[in-house]
Write a protein that holds these residues in place. Sequence first.
Motif, short mmCIF file in Angstrom:
data_model
loop_
_atom_site.label_atom_id
_atom_site.label_comp_id
_atom_site.label_asym_id
_atom_site.label_seq_id
_atom_site.Cartn_x
_atom_site.Cartn_y
_atom_site.Cartn_z
N GLU A 280 -9.14 1.95 -4.80
CA GLU A 280 -7.79 2.48 -4.99
C GLU A 280 -6.70 1.45 -4.71
OE1 GLU A 280 -9.24 4.01 -0.91
OE2 GLU A 280 -10.05 3.62 -2.92
N THR A 281 -7.06 0.32 -4.07
CA THR A 281 -6.07 -0.72 -3.81
C THR A 281 -6.49 -2.07 -4.36
OG1 THR A 281 -7.05 -1.21 -1.64
CG2 THR A 281 -5.27 0.43 -1.71
N LEU B 85 0.83 -1.20 0.00
CA LEU B 85 0.00 0.00 0.00
C LEU B 85 0.87 1.26 0.00
CD1 LEU B 85 -2.82 -0.99 2.53
CD2 LEU B 85 -2.86 -1.09 0.03
N ALA B 86 1.96 1.23 0.77
CA ALA B 86 2.88 2.37 0.80
C ALA B 86 3.55 2.57 -0.55
CB ALA B 86 3.92 2.17 1.90
N ARG C 94 0.38 0.78 -10.86
CA ARG C 94 -0.42 0.33 -9.72
C ARG C 94 -1.05 -1.02 -10.01
NH1 ARG C 94 -0.98 5.87 -8.66
NH2 ARG C 94 -1.14 6.35 -6.42
N ALA C 95 -1.60 -1.16 -11.21
CA ALA C 95 -2.23 -2.43 -11.59
C ALA C 95 -1.20 -3.56 -11.62
CB ALA C 95 -2.90 -2.29 -12.96
N ILE C 96 0.00 -3.27 -12.10
CA ILE C 96 1.06 -4.29 -12.16
C ILE C 96 1.41 -4.76 -10.75
CG2 ILE C 96 3.52 -4.63 -12.62
CD1 ILE C 96 3.17 -2.92 -15.13
N LEU C 97 1.64 -3.84 -9.84
CA LEU C 97 2.04 -4.20 -8.48
C LEU C 97 0.93 -4.97 -7.76
CD1 LEU C 97 3.86 -0.94 -7.30
CD2 LEU C 97 4.92 -3.11 -7.93
#
Length: 362
Positions: free
Chosen positions: A242-243, A152-153, A168-171
Motif C-alpha cells: 500500500e506504500t 504516508l499521511a 498514490r503512484a505519482i506521489l
Amino acid sequence: MSEETATSPPDEDVQTDARLIERPAAPHLAALSEKARDYARNARSENTRRAYEADWRQFAAWLRRQGFDPLPPDPQTVGLYLAACMEGSSGRDPLSVSSLERRLSGICWRYRQLGAPLDASDRHISTVLAGIRRAHGRPPVQKEAIFADELLAMLATLEMDLRGIRDRAILALGFAGGLRRSEIVGLDCGPDQSEDGTGWVEIFPPGADISSASNNDGGAVLQISGKTGWREVEIGRGSRPETCPVALLETWMRLGRINHGPLFRPIAHKNGGVSADRLTDKHVARLVQRTALAAGIRGDLSEGERRLAFSGHSLRAGLASSAQIEEAHVQKHLGHASAEMTRRYQRKRDRFKVNLTKAAGL
C-alpha cells in the motif's frame, strides 16, 4: 521590427527558429530542414520555453507602452525595464530578484532567436542588476520538504478509486525517485513510445536477474532525460504494497490498462475513462498541495501559507533530506551537476551536526 512582430504569440517561435535554419532550396532537403527546426525548438525544455515566451511578452508590452522599438536591442532600455520591474504596478507586486534574472534570461533568449543577441554584460544592464541584487536580494525561498511519515499521511487522504490509485503512484514514485514534476509526467511505459516523452520506466519482478546479486526484490528503473542529460534512477520495492512506489505503479498500470505511451494520464470525470493524453506537471504541484493540506502538514501555518509552502519540489527535497546515505549517492539519484546543489535540497538534515564552537574549545 513592427509592433505586430514584437507582440506575436508563442506559436511564432517556430518562425523565429526558422531564421536560424533557413530551408534549403533543394526540395529533397525540405524534410531534413524541418527536422533541424524541430531540434532547434527542443533545445530548451517545454516549461523553460513557455516561461521565456511569457518573459518576452511582458517586455514587449512594456516597450510598446513606452514607445520603444524592440530592434535593435538596446542595453540602456533593458536596464530601464529592469528598474521598472522592481517598482511594481497597480495590483502587482515587484518581482523577486530571481524572477527578474529569469526574465532577463528570457529576453536574451528571444533576441538570440531573432538573430540580434543582447549583451547582458553591458554596463547599462550589469550595473543596474548588481544594484537591484544589493538592494532587494533575499535568501532563496525554499519549498517545504515532505518526509516519509508525512508522505504516508498524504497517501492516506486519497480515495481508493482509479484516480486515487494513480495519484498514490505519482506521489510515491516522485518521492522515491527524487523526481522533478516534469520528470514524473514525462515518463512513458517504454522507450520511443511518444514524441513528447522525456523518459521511460522498466519494471523488474522480484528475483529478476538484473545484477550479480542472487536474491533481490526487483523494482523499477527509470531512464530520464533531465537538465544534466540522461540518468538512470533505481527505485526499489518497499516493505508494504500500500506504500511501495513500484507496487502502486504496477496497480495503476494494470487497472488503468496503461501499457504504451504516457504513463500518467487524466481520468474523465463523467465516465471515469483513462485518456490517451499526458498529465501536465501542474497536476503534480496541485496534488502535493492538496494532499499536504488534507493531511494537516505544517498545521502551524495558515492555509494560504501552507499552499505556498508545498509544491512538486517538496517530494524531491524530502528524499534528499531523508536519505541517510553518502551525499554522492543522493547527488547521482537527483541528477545534480554539483554537490552544492544537492546540499540546497537537504533541508536542515545536517544542521549543527558539525559544531565548530565546541571544536574550538568553547
